[in-house]
Design a protein around this motif. Structure first.
Motif, short mmCIF file in Angstrom:
data_model
loop_
_atom_site.label_atom_id
_atom_site.label_comp_id
_atom_site.label_asym_id
_atom_site.label_seq_id
_atom_site.Cartn_x
_atom_site.Cartn_y
_atom_site.Cartn_z
N LYS A 310 9.79 17.17 -0.99
CA LYS A 310 8.66 18.09 -0.79
C LYS A 310 7.57 17.79 -1.81
CE LYS A 310 11.79 21.88 0.56
NZ LYS A 310 11.29 22.24 1.89
N LEU A 311 6.33 18.03 -1.42
CA LEU A 311 5.21 17.86 -2.33
C LEU A 311 4.62 19.22 -2.69
CD1 LEU A 311 3.06 16.18 -3.85
CD2 LEU A 311 1.76 16.12 -1.72
N TYR A 312 4.49 19.46 -4.00
CA TYR A 312 3.78 20.62 -4.52
C TYR A 312 2.61 20.13 -5.37
CZ TYR A 312 7.64 23.75 -3.27
OH TYR A 312 8.58 24.48 -2.59
N VAL A 313 1.55 20.89 -5.40
CA VAL A 313 0.43 20.62 -6.30
C VAL A 313 0.20 21.88 -7.12
CG1 VAL A 313 -2.01 20.08 -6.50
CG2 VAL A 313 -0.63 18.92 -4.76
N LYS A 314 0.39 21.75 -8.44
CA LYS A 314 0.25 22.90 -9.36
C LYS A 314 1.08 24.09 -8.86
CE LYS A 314 -4.42 21.53 -10.78
NZ LYS A 314 -4.59 20.38 -9.87
N ARG A 315 2.32 23.76 -8.43
CA ARG A 315 3.32 24.73 -7.96
C ARG A 315 2.97 25.37 -6.62
NH1 ARG A 315 2.73 24.18 -12.79
NH2 ARG A 315 0.91 25.55 -12.96
N VAL A 316 1.95 24.85 -5.95
CA VAL A 316 1.61 25.31 -4.61
C VAL A 316 2.21 24.32 -3.61
CG1 VAL A 316 -0.23 25.77 -2.95
CG2 VAL A 316 -0.52 26.42 -5.36
N PHE A 317 3.02 24.84 -2.69
CA PHE A 317 3.65 23.98 -1.69
C PHE A 317 2.58 23.35 -0.79
CE2 PHE A 317 5.05 23.67 2.74
CZ PHE A 317 6.08 22.74 2.62
N ILE A 318 2.69 22.03 -0.56
CA ILE A 318 1.72 21.32 0.27
C ILE A 318 2.36 20.82 1.56
CG2 ILE A 318 0.09 19.39 0.38
CD1 ILE A 318 -0.68 21.60 -1.60
N MET A 319 3.49 20.11 1.43
CA MET A 319 4.17 19.62 2.64
C MET A 319 5.62 19.33 2.31
SD MET A 319 2.44 15.81 2.96
CE MET A 319 0.76 16.44 2.82
N ASP A 320 6.46 19.39 3.36
CA ASP A 320 7.90 19.25 3.11
C ASP A 320 8.47 17.94 3.63
OD1 ASP A 320 7.78 19.66 5.81
OD2 ASP A 320 8.90 21.55 5.80
N ASP A 321 7.64 17.01 4.02
CA ASP A 321 8.16 15.71 4.45
C ASP A 321 7.21 14.62 3.99
OD1 ASP A 321 6.13 16.50 6.09
OD2 ASP A 321 6.94 15.55 7.88
N ALA A 322 6.94 14.61 2.69
CA ALA A 322 5.95 13.70 2.13
C ALA A 322 6.54 12.29 2.02
CB ALA A 322 5.50 14.20 0.76
N GLU A 323 6.46 11.54 3.13
CA GLU A 323 7.06 10.20 3.15
C GLU A 323 6.40 9.25 2.17
OE1 GLU A 323 3.96 10.29 6.49
OE2 GLU A 323 5.45 11.64 5.62
N GLN A 324 5.18 9.59 1.72
CA GLN A 324 4.49 8.72 0.77
C GLN A 324 5.11 8.77 -0.62
OE1 GLN A 324 3.07 11.03 2.64
NE2 GLN A 324 1.49 10.09 3.93
#
Length: 643
Positions: A310-324
């Motif tokens: 999963k990707l978070y930015v400053k503890r804010v959830f962004i996406m849960d399948d960040a293949e990058q």
């Protein structure tokens, strides 16, 4: 309670029916995970609203304090889990609560055996999610409204977990979702507030938004010293810390907390095999919490599946399948990366070509490889568990990640003639440590099975000289070796490709005997070449065989047998490969054939020897009937001759 309008019935997708049946009948010992799953879903809904509100603050509708609330009605026998997150519209409800939109679902269900313990584990691999509600409930009602919908566009979904569900349009004043569980007779323990609080503390302490339960009003009462303790009104009470686990100092987090967080992130029943929690500072600042599971997810071999990071930015959830954030060959890794440097409105397109993303991907990849290297060094038994589960996925690495090829190669394991076992336990470093004096290559063979590799005639000279050969028999091995031609400055050499040059392993006597055999057999080689014609690329005296009459090998520039099979299995057209036919002049059968004067009969024998060698290498013949007919004919001739 809102009045339902336009009620209609729908049938569940077949896979949902199967999953519901398994939930109800196989998960007796894991009942409490229903709350973990539903609270996790509610938290995800809040995360998604927070992300969308970055570009459209009106979605909050004046209510930006996101939370999850649990309430119990003992008289009605219900538990309600409510959130004020993103909510769902009618299409969302049908898609999310009536189907399982996962590729490979049919393959998953084909693995189910009817054994409750085994099937329970498989369900854990598949992912439990919303349908876990039916572990404890004989009826579930969902009332929801999307943040983008009007109050008159609420949706009510209800089902008893059997063949169908009902759908109705309702009025719902607030956005978000209420999941109402009508608790079954054998699950009444969950109607106890104290029990629910314990489960939340166990599984959901790390949830980054408040998880609240209703605390009843308390009357005025006497204190221990006679003073009056004032009454307290009923109120919603937050029962989790609300601090994201990965933001805490590692020294303050227990192993149990790490394990429970993993189970929520990965929707797995088991503890993870290992994990790594890191805060990276410098040009790029981010925190990563990465886990390696003990068991493979059910869709491991679907390379297009959602990745587990999963990707978070400053503890804010962004996406849960960040293949990058993780290469495909590490798609079994679960966890998250929280960046301080990416913009909050980051998109997949921005992530695709972003130097910050590349830095986080490279750092996370190296961290996972370091974790695995340390495990291999410190705990070989646990590493073998990892390898048996994920080894074939890791073999995709050298082709995908040239920058880490050497590190990945050090993690690979193979069977070997040294171990004399089908288990893949030998590392390339193990092999190099056992190399003979004068040996400058790592020798290997790729075949259809362990038995086919171990018994391939091409290994005979290596057994005679005591030289170890790695035995490879997984479908991916030929692909792997096409991208791994060297390790630790040692070239890897297939024993069934090209000229065999043993270098210093051959002494002067060996070389003299080889030259003499080629000279003495030159006339017979010509006869074999004439008899076999276009069926072979060349015929020559072998240096590989000691006990077998003949073998076939592939020229260095031609496609190998296993690569051709791999491409054929993928539906690709493969050019026909002509093999080099090698003969062992000292073998009695070759000597017998060489003594046949009748050229027509000689040609029949030559064909039989070639077919036998092809069968040993490929495992099949294009025209097995002709081979059988020819062999029968020659055996009858021998019978008549000896009669």
């Amino acid at each position: 309670m809102a009045e339902a309008r336009e009620t209609e019935k729908h049938g569940f997708q077949t896979e949902v029916k199967q999953l519901l049946h398994l939930m109800i009948h196989s998960l007796y010992s894991n009942k409490e995970i229903f709350l973990r799953e539903l609270v996790s879903n509610a938290s995800d809904a809040a995360d998604k609203l927070r992300f969308k509100a970055l570009s459209d603050n009106s979605l909050y509708q004046g209510d930006s304090e996101l939370r999850v609330r649990l309430s119990v009605d003992k008289e009605a026998g219900t538990i309600t889990i409510s959130d004020n997150g993103i909510g769902m519209n009618r299409d969302d409800v049908i898609r999310n609560l009536g189907t399982i939109a996962k590729s490979g679902t049919a393959e998953f269900f084909s693995q189910l055996s009817g054994d409750q313990a085994r099937d329970s584990q498989l369900i854990g691999q598949f992912g439990v999610g919303f349908y876990s509600a039916f572990i404890v409930a004989n009826k579930v009602v969902v009332r929801t409204r999307a943040a983008t919908s009007d109050s008159s566009e609420g949706v009510e979904w209800s089902s008893q977990g059997e063949g169908e569900f009902e759908l109705a349009t309702i009025d719902k004043a607030n956005r978000g979702t209420d999941v109402i569980l009508f608790i079954s007779e054998d699950s009444q323990e969950f109607l106890d507030d104290f029990r629910l609080r314990g489960i939340i503390n166990k599984y959901s302490e790390h949830i980054s938004i408040p998880v609240q339960m209703w605390r009843e009003e308390t009357p005025e009462r006497d204190g221990p010293d006679g003073e009056k303790i004032p009454a307290e009104p009923g109120q919603w009470e937050t029962i989790n810390s609300g601090q994201a686990l990965w933001t805490r100092d590692k020294g303050d987090i227990s192993d149990d907390e790490y394990k429970e967080f993993y189970k929520t992130v990965a929707h797995d029943f088991d503890d993870p095999l290992l994990w790594s929690h890191n805060k990276v500072e410098g040009k790029t600042e981010y925190t990563s919490l990465l886990y390696v599971p003990k068991r493979a997810p059910w869709d491991l071999w679907n390379r297009d599946q959602q990745h587990g990071v999963k990707l978070y930015v400053k503890r804010v959830f962004i996406m849960d399948d960040a293949e990058q954030l993780m290469p495909t060959y590490l798609r079994f890794v679960r966890g998250l990366v929280d960046s301080n440097d990416l913009p909050l409105n980051v998109s997949r397109e921005i992530l695709q070509d972003n130097k910050i993303t590349r830095s986080m991907r490279n750092g996370s990849t190296k961290k996972v490889l370091q974790m695995l290297s340390k495990l291999a060094k410190d705990d070989q038994a646990s590493y073998q568990t990892f390898w048996d589960t994920f080894g074939n996925v890791l073999k995709e690495g050298p082709a995908e990640d040239s920058g880490n090829k050497e590190k990945i190669a050090s993690l690979l394991r193979f069977a070997s003639t040294h171990e004399n076992s089908s288990q893949q336990q030998v590392s390339l470093d193990d092999y190099i440590g056992r190399m003979q004096d004068g040996q400058d290559k790592i020798y290997y063979i790729v075949a259809d099975s362990y038995e086919a590799a171990k018994n391939n005639p091409a290994l005979e000279i290596f057994r005679k000289k005591g030289v170890e050969v790695l035995l490879m028999f997984d479908r991916i091995d030929e692909w792997l070796m096409s991208h791994l031609d060297e390790y630790s400055d040692k070239p890897l050499q297939s024993v069934t490709r090209g000229d065999l040059d043993l270098g210093e392993l051959d002494d002067e006597q060996d070389k003299a005997e080889q030259e003499a055999a080629e000279k003495d057999f030159a006339e017979q080689l010509t006869r074999f070449k004439t008899a076999l014609g276009e069926r072979v690329k060349d015929v020559r005296v072998t240096h590989r065989l000691t006990d077998s009459p003949a073998c076939i090998i592939t020229d260095d520039n031609d496609m190998s047998t296993q690569m051709a099979k791999l491409m054929e299995a993928a539906g690709q057209k493969v050019p026909e490969t002509k093999y080099i036919f090698e003969l062992n002049p000292s073998h009695p059968l070759v000597q017998h054939v060489s003594a046949v004067d009748d050229q027509s009969l000689f040609a029949e024998w030559a064909e039989v020897l070639l077919d036998q060698a092809t069968l040993a290498e490929r495992g099949s013949l294009k025209d097995p009937a002709s081979y059988v007919s020819r062999l029968n004919k020659l055996m009858l001739q021998l019978r008549d001759k000896n009669a």
